[in-house]
Scaffold this active site. Structure first.
Site, PDB file in Angstrom:
ATOM      1  N   TRP A 100     -10.895  17.050  36.826  1.00  0.00           N
ATOM      2  CA  TRP A 100     -11.252  15.751  36.221  1.00  0.00           C
ATOM      3  C   TRP A 100     -10.044  15.091  35.599  1.00  0.00           C
ATOM      4  CZ3 TRP A 100     -15.268  14.562  38.652  1.00  0.00           C
ATOM      5  CH2 TRP A 100     -16.281  15.481  38.901  1.00  0.00           C
ATOM      6  N   ASP A 167     -12.054  12.865  27.433  1.00  0.00           N
ATOM      7  CA  ASP A 167     -13.216  13.036  28.299  1.00  0.00           C
ATOM      8  C   ASP A 167     -13.983  14.236  27.748  1.00  0.00           C
ATOM      9  OD1 ASP A 167     -15.048  13.636  30.263  1.00  0.00           O
ATOM     10  OD2 ASP A 167     -13.593  13.748  31.904  1.00  0.00           O
ATOM     11  N   LYS A 191     -24.321  16.151  31.756  1.00  0.00           N
ATOM     12  CA  LYS A 191     -23.992  17.542  31.487  1.00  0.00           C
ATOM     13  C   LYS A 191     -24.746  18.016  30.241  1.00  0.00           C
ATOM     14  CE  LYS A 191     -21.008  17.444  34.899  1.00  0.00           C
ATOM     15  NZ  LYS A 191     -19.852  16.626  34.772  1.00  0.00           N
TER      16      LYS A 191
END
Ligand SMILES: *Cc1c(COP(=O)(O)O)cnc(C)c1O
Length: 354
Positions: A100, A167, A191
């Site tokens: 990511w 993030d 998530k």
């Protein structure tokens, strides 16, 4: 039978949150209409959005500190470019701790210079880099607090002279810390917060408005702030279900109480990974994530036997990401300790069988 859901995402939500969300699809709070057929400008939905924004700030301890919360669309992936679009004028520093982060760097490079301050790519992102130098001329520093795929988590933040952007898609609302160290944080809901479809962005307003480029309205944080996340039709179901889950976190006693449970679950699982001769942990022990535990079999030829064992016990979503292999147990906030104990029991039964 309800399965034990160890999926990395879209992920487990508390059973009562699912029930409340299902009921609201039929009828929202006795108003004679479904949540998903009312105007987003109705007083009912405006109240939902306001509560969601306020509760996100309160859970993070960021009320009355110059922060605002937004519920946007486009996932964390859109934030990879939106952050740079709104904040990157000359140069930004990125810490590369996985897939990511790598994607975030690639998008930011479209807008300006990106300096990779540190990377753990040399060992397939199995650790968190430490003791790296930070240049003094950065517009901001970006990091990923929890690396969902590799099972590592940042425990100490860089001491930065630039705004810190994070993030937090896979560890939002999971551990208690001083969130005012961040100037902007974002998390795709699916998530640890709610269903896919919305992304929480928490931003300190004072860092905005400093780049010289013009920004399309849909990508401009200030436009969304000005319209209280209602510049266009928001994803009403995802926002409402995220609110239900934030209320659940609040009822547990807030992030600190949830963190205590998370640490118990992680300790139970990692102790077994370390004790059990049939398994090897993937992530460096000091950098292990309390949300995603990655591990491999000591003997990969025994995979079929282990797979049938956990599947027969009603466990789902344990396969590792293709870039790591092996197994990944995602033990988000809503995962009960009993489910982690069941996985540990399977690991012990497996060790006896081989
Ligand atoms: C899943 C994930 C993403 C991608 O999220 P999308 O909402 O699918 O764009 C980004 N960062 C982290 C840390 C993730 O776990």
């Amino acid at each position: 039978m309800k399965k034990h859901n160890f999926s990395a995402g879209p992920a487990i939500l508390p059973q009562e949150v699912l029930q409340q969300a299902a009921a609201a699809i039929q009828e929202l709070d006795g108003i004679g209409l479904s949540l998903i057929e009312i105007s987003h400008r109705s007083k009912e939905f405006v109240a939902i959005m306001e509560e969601a924004q306020q509760l996100a700030l309160r859970l993070l301890g960021l009320e009355n500190k110059g922060y605002r919360a937004l519920f946007l669309q486009g996932g964390a992936n859109l934030q990879f470019l939106m952050v740079a679009y709104n904040l990157l004028e000359h140069k930004a520093g990125y810490i590369n701790t996985g897939t990511w982060s790598t994607k975030a760097i690639k998008e930011a490079q479209l807008f300006g210079e990106v300096e990779e301050l540190a990377s753990s790519k040399d060992k397939n992102f199995s650790y968190i880099p430490k003791d790296y130098a930070i240049s003094s001329d950065l517009d901001y520093i970006h990091l990923t607090t929890n690396n969902t795929i590799f099972g590592t988590q940042i425990k100490e933040l860089p001491v930065a002279a630039a705004p810190l952007v994070a993030d937090m898609s896979s560890d939002i609302f999971s551990w208690n810390m001083d969130y005012s160290k961040f100037d902007l944080l974002y998390a795709g809901a699916q998530k640890n917060m709610g269903p896919a479809g919305t992304t929480l962005v928490v931003v300190k307003e004072s860092i905005l408005g400093k780049v010289s480029r013009s920004i399309p309205a849909m990508l401009d944080y200030r436009v969304h702030l000005d319209k209280d996340s209602m510049f266009n039709t928001p994803p009403v179901f995802a926002v409402y279900t995220s609110l239900l889950n934030m209320r659940w976190v609040d009822q547990q006693g807030g992030i600190a109480a949830v963190e205590a449970q998370n640490r118990k679950k992680a300790e139970l699982l990692y102790n077994e990974i370390d004790r059990n001769s049939a398994f090897e942990g993937f992530a460096a022990p000091e950098d292990r994530s309390i949300m995603n535990a990655t591990f491999n079999l000591s003997d990969p030829d025994t995979a079929a036997l282990f797979d049938s064992l956990w599947q027969e016990n009603g466990i789902s979503g344990l396969k590792g990401h293709r870039s790591v292999g092996g197994y990944r147990a995602s033990i988000y906030n809503a995962m009960p300790l009993e489910s982690v104990q069941l996985l540990v029991d399977c690991m012990q039964a497996f060790e006896k069988k081989i």
